[in-house]
Write a protein that holds these residues in place. Sequence first.
Motif, PDB file in Angstrom:
ATOM      1  N   GLN A   1       0.724  -1.303   0.033  1.00  0.00           N
ATOM      2  CA  GLN A   1      -0.206   0.018  -0.079  1.00  0.00           C
ATOM      3  C   GLN A   1       0.896   1.259   0.036  1.00  0.00           C
ATOM      4  O   GLN A   1       1.852   1.252   0.967  1.00  0.00           O
ATOM      5  CB  GLN A   1      -0.803   0.347   1.009  1.00  0.00           C
ATOM      6  CG  GLN A   1      -2.044   1.132   1.221  1.00  0.00           C
ATOM      7  CD  GLN A   1      -2.933   0.896   2.515  1.00  0.00           C
ATOM      8  OE1 GLN A   1      -2.063   1.081   3.829  1.00  0.00           O
ATOM      9  NE2 GLN A   1      -3.921   1.080   2.497  1.00  0.00           N
ATOM     10  N   PHE A   2       0.616   2.274  -0.987  1.00  0.00           N
ATOM     11  CA  PHE A   2       1.343   3.270  -1.102  1.00  0.00           C
ATOM     12  C   PHE A   2       0.547   4.423  -0.390  1.00  0.00           C
ATOM     13  O   PHE A   2      -0.615   4.753  -1.112  1.00  0.00           O
ATOM     14  CB  PHE A   2       1.828   3.761  -2.424  1.00  0.00           C
ATOM     15  CG  PHE A   2       2.746   2.541  -3.039  1.00  0.00           C
ATOM     16  CD1 PHE A   2       3.952   2.846  -2.951  1.00  0.00           C
ATOM     17  CD2 PHE A   2       2.172   1.520  -3.584  1.00  0.00           C
ATOM     18  CE1 PHE A   2       5.114   1.861  -3.444  1.00  0.00           C
ATOM     19  CE2 PHE A   2       3.071   0.697  -3.741  1.00  0.00           C
ATOM     20  CZ  PHE A   2       4.375   0.594  -4.155  1.00  0.00           C
ATOM     21  N   LEU A   3       0.746   5.503   0.458  1.00  0.00           N
ATOM     22  CA  LEU A   3       0.001   6.409   0.787  1.00  0.00           C
ATOM     23  C   LEU A   3       0.658   7.756   0.458  1.00  0.00           C
ATOM     24  O   LEU A   3       1.678   8.162   0.734  1.00  0.00           O
ATOM     25  CB  LEU A   3       0.328   6.257   2.464  1.00  0.00           C
ATOM     26  CG  LEU A   3      -0.484   5.178   3.123  1.00  0.00           C
ATOM     27  CD1 LEU A   3      -0.545   5.303   4.499  1.00  0.00           C
ATOM     28  CD2 LEU A   3      -1.981   4.630   2.623  1.00  0.00           C
ATOM     29  N   ASN A   4      -0.198   8.600  -0.081  1.00  0.00           N
ATOM     30  CA  ASN A   4       0.186   9.932  -0.549  1.00  0.00           C
ATOM     31  C   ASN A   4      -0.592  10.922   0.216  1.00  0.00           C
ATOM     32  O   ASN A   4      -1.893  11.366   0.166  1.00  0.00           O
ATOM     33  CB  ASN A   4      -0.459  10.213  -2.166  1.00  0.00           C
ATOM     34  CG  ASN A   4      -0.091  11.507  -2.471  1.00  0.00           C
ATOM     35  OD1 ASN A   4       0.715  12.212  -2.050  1.00  0.00           O
ATOM     36  ND2 ASN A   4      -0.296  11.685  -3.811  1.00  0.00           N
ATOM     37  N   GLU A   5       0.277  11.177   1.343  1.00  0.00           N
ATOM     38  CA  GLU A   5      -0.346  11.803   2.598  1.00  0.00           C
ATOM     39  C   GLU A   5      -0.997  13.235   2.133  1.00  0.00           C
ATOM     40  O   GLU A   5      -1.866  13.751   2.716  1.00  0.00           O
ATOM     41  CB  GLU A   5       0.879  12.039   3.438  1.00  0.00           C
ATOM     42  CG  GLU A   5       1.330  10.838   4.315  1.00  0.00           C
ATOM     43  CD  GLU A   5       0.166  10.061   5.229  1.00  0.00           C
ATOM     44  OE1 GLU A   5      -0.879  10.479   5.052  1.00  0.00           O
ATOM     45  OE2 GLU A   5       0.623   9.093   5.734  1.00  0.00           O
ATOM     46  N   PRO A   6      -0.423  14.113   1.453  1.00  0.00           N
ATOM     47  CA  PRO A   6      -0.981  15.388   1.141  1.00  0.00           C
ATOM     48  C   PRO A   6      -2.335  15.398   0.697  1.00  0.00           C
ATOM     49  O   PRO A   6      -3.112  16.352   0.953  1.00  0.00           O
ATOM     50  CB  PRO A   6      -0.005  15.941   0.144  1.00  0.00           C
ATOM     51  CG  PRO A   6       1.140  15.269  -0.021  1.00  0.00           C
ATOM     52  CD  PRO A   6       0.886  13.983   0.696  1.00  0.00           C
ATOM     53  N   ILE A   7      -2.837  14.335  -0.114  1.00  0.00           N
ATOM     54  CA  ILE A   7      -4.199  14.158  -0.503  1.00  0.00           C
ATOM     55  C   ILE A   7      -4.910  13.022   0.014  1.00  0.00           C
ATOM     56  O   ILE A   7      -5.851  12.582  -0.337  1.00  0.00           O
ATOM     57  CB  ILE A   7      -4.184  14.188  -1.717  1.00  0.00           C
ATOM     58  CG1 ILE A   7      -3.530  13.112  -2.696  1.00  0.00           C
ATOM     59  CG2 ILE A   7      -3.760  15.699  -2.625  1.00  0.00           C
ATOM     60  CD1 ILE A   7      -3.712  12.910  -4.122  1.00  0.00           C
ATOM     61  N   SER A   8      -4.287  12.322   0.998  1.00  0.00           N
ATOM     62  CA  SER A   8      -4.788  11.170   1.602  1.00  0.00           C
ATOM     63  C   SER A   8      -5.389  10.035   0.890  1.00  0.00           C
ATOM     64  O   SER A   8      -6.550   9.673   0.557  1.00  0.00           O
ATOM     65  CB  SER A   8      -6.114  11.628   2.632  1.00  0.00           C
ATOM     66  OG  SER A   8      -5.569  12.438   3.706  1.00  0.00           O
ATOM     67  N   ALA A   9      -4.388   9.857  -0.426  1.00  0.00           N
ATOM     68  CA  ALA A   9      -4.948   8.814  -1.350  1.00  0.00           C
ATOM     69  C   ALA A   9      -3.933   7.692  -1.160  1.00  0.00           C
ATOM     70  O   ALA A   9      -2.817   7.783  -0.806  1.00  0.00           O
ATOM     71  CB  ALA A   9      -4.501   9.306  -2.620  1.00  0.00           C
ATOM     72  N   ALA A  10      -4.601   6.608  -1.500  1.00  0.00           N
ATOM     73  CA  ALA A  10      -3.647   5.170  -1.292  1.00  0.00           C
ATOM     74  C   ALA A  10      -3.934   4.540  -2.556  1.00  0.00           C
ATOM     75  O   ALA A  10      -4.577   4.674  -3.419  1.00  0.00           O
ATOM     76  CB  ALA A  10      -4.438   4.174  -0.255  1.00  0.00           C
ATOM     77  N   SER A  11      -2.815   3.800  -2.988  1.00  0.00           N
ATOM     78  CA  SER A  11      -2.569   3.088  -4.258  1.00  0.00           C
ATOM     79  C   SER A  11      -2.141   1.947  -3.823  1.00  0.00           C
ATOM     80  O   SER A  11      -1.517   1.766  -2.802  1.00  0.00           O
ATOM     81  CB  SER A  11      -1.743   4.122  -5.390  1.00  0.00           C
ATOM     82  OG  SER A  11      -0.602   4.296  -4.669  1.00  0.00           O
TER      83      SER A  11
END
Length: 489
Positions: free
Chosen positions: A5-15
């Motif tokens: 799981q990859f977390l893109n913290e600035p936009i709270s998105a997960a890929s």
Amino acid sequence: MILRQFLNEPISAASYLIGCVQSGECAVVDPGLPPEEYLVAAADKGLRITAIIETHFHADYFSTGRALAELTGATIYAPSRDDIENEVTGASVHYPHTRVRDGDEIRIGNVVLRAIHTPGHTPEHTAYAVIDTPRSDQPWMVLTGDSLFINDVARTDLVALPLTGPEVIFNSIQRLLELPDYCEIYPAHYGGSACGGKQMSGKPVSTIGFERRFNWMLQARDAQEFIALSGAVPREAVESVLTHRNTNRGVLPLPTEASRTATHHHPHAYADAPALSVRQAYEAARRGAQIIDIRPALAFASGYPFGAINIAFNRTNMAERARKLLDAGTSLVIINDIPALAHEAARLFIEEGFDVAGYVEESVDIWLSSELPVDRVQVGDLDVLHQYTSDDSAVILDVREPFEWEKGIVPNDRADVRLISLGDVRQRWRELPVDRTIVIVCESGTRASAVASLLKHKRHFDVVNIAPQGMSDYIRRYPTVRPELAATT
């Protein structure tokens, strides 16, 4: 199965990266980070990205799926709907892709992703139930995209199109709730995202059973109560909805920051490696540089630049293995089937203090299809290894570490078994006979491939790499013995 799981913290998105170890393939779902991050993560696990999967056309970020496809040649799977199209936002895809419909299955080796059409947030929105077939034919997890979140559901007011709205998403959620309670939920967003309500949890994973019982929106007893709850919490406007959505479905061009490749930057200002053509790499090798092919063992074995040494890409141990195998001061040329990954490896080697003459900005396939010299490594399975235990024309070379030998080695009552760890091969390769087959084994064929390529470089032409399984698998099928202390020294 591998899940990351990859977390893109600035936009709270997960890929997500989902892979099959046995086939060496993986898929990336809802990519939004720089494509090299997924490329490197896959290579670290010895996987190649063969599929890029979108749950929907995102409203809050630019998908990097097309840039990742350009790097890897992977197929993009998207839930395109040509029957829902207009000048404003639509639901069709305007770039090469494979269309995903409800019930379709995408196979990644032994892993199956089964599409579940879950509209409401957007018309095309599709979740994917993930089945690890060697373990069960039932879904182990579900990638819910922007339909079901942790302690919330997706908002339905971002686009005004058919198959959107609170009643539609209520029905979609009911489909997801048909999954077993133990099924894990992995959404595309978590607390802080503008695509859900303020009660979204910051925890980016849950289960169907837990959400069924404790998700405040799922306590609605019917569609009418669900609709009333969905309007209870004000939602902030997302001004870039149409720009992101229309870009992600290919109506608008990707902006530079979303389409560029080779974007990975390091925190320190190390010198970059020169970019070389395959011809320039060949000339550098003739002048004494060592070509390092960073592909996985089986891809390397099928054909590689003559004289290259195979050190598979891995951020943790790649430089360490190079130090063990190569003479100090050796100048390196890095090559791979994906030039961006060769570039990344070259940077890592530079950071580790290696002399890097350059990386090849063309795929290794260009070399293999040219008139430049190539070589191959013979590959065998566990049965082949076992056959060689009774063949006095062969030497079985176990390149694991001493603590691994203690788990069991091939019996040496009939076979000529040599225990030389990878770190000692550079000093001891002359002990191996040049007139006999050298059968090399480790745990997966990765270290064995490195040693096989080194021996071929040293003119031991008859080598066999046991891959992709190794001694732990052999121990479960055939008799082994504990090594004598003297054999490991």
